[in-house]
Design a protein around this motif. Structure first.
Motif, short mmCIF file in Angstrom:
data_model
loop_
_atom_site.label_atom_id
_atom_site.label_comp_id
_atom_site.label_asym_id
_atom_site.label_seq_id
_atom_site.Cartn_x
_atom_site.Cartn_y
_atom_site.Cartn_z
N ILE A 21 57.86 26.11 3.44
CA ILE A 21 57.34 27.17 2.57
C ILE A 21 56.21 26.70 1.63
N ASP A 22 56.24 25.45 1.22
CA ASP A 22 55.24 24.97 0.26
C ASP A 22 53.83 24.89 0.82
N PHE A 23 53.71 24.99 2.15
CA PHE A 23 52.38 24.92 2.75
C PHE A 23 51.70 26.29 2.80
N GLY A 24 52.12 27.19 1.95
CA GLY A 24 51.40 28.46 1.81
C GLY A 24 52.10 29.69 2.35
N GLY A 25 53.36 29.57 2.71
CA GLY A 25 54.09 30.74 3.20
C GLY A 25 54.55 31.63 2.05
N GLN A 26 55.07 32.80 2.43
CA GLN A 26 55.58 33.70 1.40
C GLN A 26 57.10 33.58 1.35
N SER A 27 57.59 33.15 0.23
CA SER A 27 59.02 32.89 0.10
C SER A 27 59.83 34.18 -0.04
N ALA A 28 61.05 34.12 0.47
CA ALA A 28 61.97 35.26 0.34
C ALA A 28 62.82 35.11 -0.91
N LEU A 29 62.51 34.08 -1.71
CA LEU A 29 63.38 33.74 -2.83
C LEU A 29 63.70 34.90 -3.78
N SER A 45 62.20 17.31 2.63
CA SER A 45 61.83 16.51 3.80
C SER A 45 60.40 16.73 4.30
N LYS A 46 59.79 17.85 3.98
CA LYS A 46 58.48 18.14 4.55
C LYS A 46 57.37 18.01 3.51
N SER A 47 57.22 19.02 2.67
CA SER A 47 56.09 19.00 1.73
C SER A 47 56.18 17.83 0.74
N ARG A 48 57.37 17.33 0.50
CA ARG A 48 57.51 16.20 -0.42
C ARG A 48 57.64 14.86 0.31
#
Ligand SMILES: *Cc1c(COP(=O)(O)O)cnc(C)c1O
Length: 188
Positions: A21-29, A45-48
């Motif tokens: 999600i941190d790579f520019g997606g729209q979160s469902a949060l 694990s990914k963006s960090r």
């Protein structure tokens, strides 16, 4: 779309995996405020870039989290160790670094999209750290083998429906440039 799935399944827990999600997606949060059957999960694990640390988290309404905790305290074998806790906190604190790195990946990705399109590739739009691309003239497997000879490693899956696609990770600018240069030599 996600809201429809959540609202049509009120008697089930719906889990939305936001690993990228941190790579520019729209979160469902924000939907967790409206739906008590929604659990949004994210990872370090990914963006960090902290995969080995095993840091992940789930967000939902208090009642759902309480049930999860009940299970966790009795059967969870994936407890977090102290180095993970300490480094995880530091990673969150260094927001400037985080934004800088994620920003670099997103801008390299946008450049790669433009170049790959120019070379005749097509792909679903990516808001993650990889591009899943296909070329109508050059079989993915052939491109995969060729790139390997150039020491450029993308992923190829010999599986139904995706066996003509390459999963290309967005790396550094230099890596992206090497990939595009190699493809440009091959595709003419
Ligand atoms: C990486 C990834 C995760 C999370 O991985 P962990 O290292 O277990 O946190 C979840 N879903 C998808 C689709 C992923 O790619």
């Amino acid at each position: 779309m996600i809201e429809e799935i959540v609202s049509y399944n009120k008697d089930r827990v719906v889990m939305i995996d936001e690993a990228y999600i941190d790579f520019g997606g729209q979160s469902a949060l924000e939907l967790i405020n409206k739906y008590d059957n929604l659990l949004v999960i994210q990872t370090f694990s990914k963006s960090r870039a902290m995969a080995g640390m095993r840091i992940g988290y789930a967000m939902g309404q208090p009642k759902l989290i309480r049930y999860l905790n009940d299970v966790k305290f009795s059967v969870n074998s994936y407890t977090m160790n102290r180095p993970s806790l300490i480094l995880g906190v530091e990673a969150v604190r260094d927001d400037d670094y985080f934004r800088k790195i994620v920003g670099m990946i997103m801008s390299t990705r946008e450049w790669m999209k433009k170049e790959l399109s120019g070379l005749g590739f097509s792909f679903p739009d990516s808001r993650s750290n990889f591009i899943f691309a296909t070329h109508e003239k050059y079989p993915a497997k052939e491109l995969f083998e060729y790139l390997k000879t150039k020491k450029i490693y993308v992923r190829y899956f010999a599986q139904p429906r995706i066996d003509n696609y390459l999963r290309i990770t967005v790396g550094t600018d230099d890596e992206a440039k090497a990939l595009i240069d190699a493809l440009r030599t091959y595709i003419r």
